[in-house]
Design an enzyme around this catalytic site. Sequence first.
Site, short mmCIF file in Angstrom:
data_model
loop_
_atom_site.label_atom_id
_atom_site.label_comp_id
_atom_site.label_asym_id
_atom_site.label_seq_id
_atom_site.Cartn_x
_atom_site.Cartn_y
_atom_site.Cartn_z
N CYS A 1 4.53 52.94 32.63
CA CYS A 1 4.30 52.88 31.19
C CYS A 1 4.85 51.55 30.68
CB CYS A 1 5.00 54.02 30.47
SG CYS A 1 4.33 55.64 30.83
N GLU B 1 2.34 47.99 24.56
CA GLU B 1 1.25 47.06 24.25
C GLU B 1 1.79 45.94 23.35
OE1 GLU B 1 -2.50 46.00 24.96
OE2 GLU B 1 -1.89 48.00 25.58
N ARG C 1 -3.37 53.40 25.99
CA ARG C 1 -4.39 52.85 26.88
C ARG C 1 -4.05 53.22 28.32
NH1 ARG C 1 -3.80 49.18 22.71
NH2 ARG C 1 -5.70 48.23 21.90
N ARG D 1 -13.54 48.57 22.91
CA ARG D 1 -14.48 48.09 23.93
C ARG D 1 -15.81 48.80 23.77
NH1 ARG D 1 -13.05 45.07 28.49
NH2 ARG D 1 -15.31 44.87 28.54
#
Length: 122
Positions: free
Chosen positions: A74, A77, A89, A115
Amino acid sequence: MTVRAIRGATQLDADEAEHLLERTAELMTEVLDRNDLTSDDVISIFLTATPDLRSAFPAVAVRNLGITDVPMMCAQEIGVPGALPRVVRLMAHVETDRPRADIRHVYLHGTTVLRDDLAEDR
């Protein structure tokens, strides 16, 4: 078998541990289901959370699914101003015979904007 990377993301409504674990488990389950994989096909998983998520480690949700012998990491971000908030994510490395074009990336709960070229409607 070939090694492929599968991307995915999910957005939370709030930074609450139970909610984070639920959404992350849903994400991992969808990655496996949409790509016809089992946990034995998974090599490793990299999970990130935006800086506004601090209630739990996303890897706990994957372990709670019974995926306990796969290396996971982990990380936080990058806190880019204006980025989508409350996002977990995932990038899973898997063994599969599927060609790259047939890999199904999974974007749930408002994350298709991250995305839209990879996301598919479900």
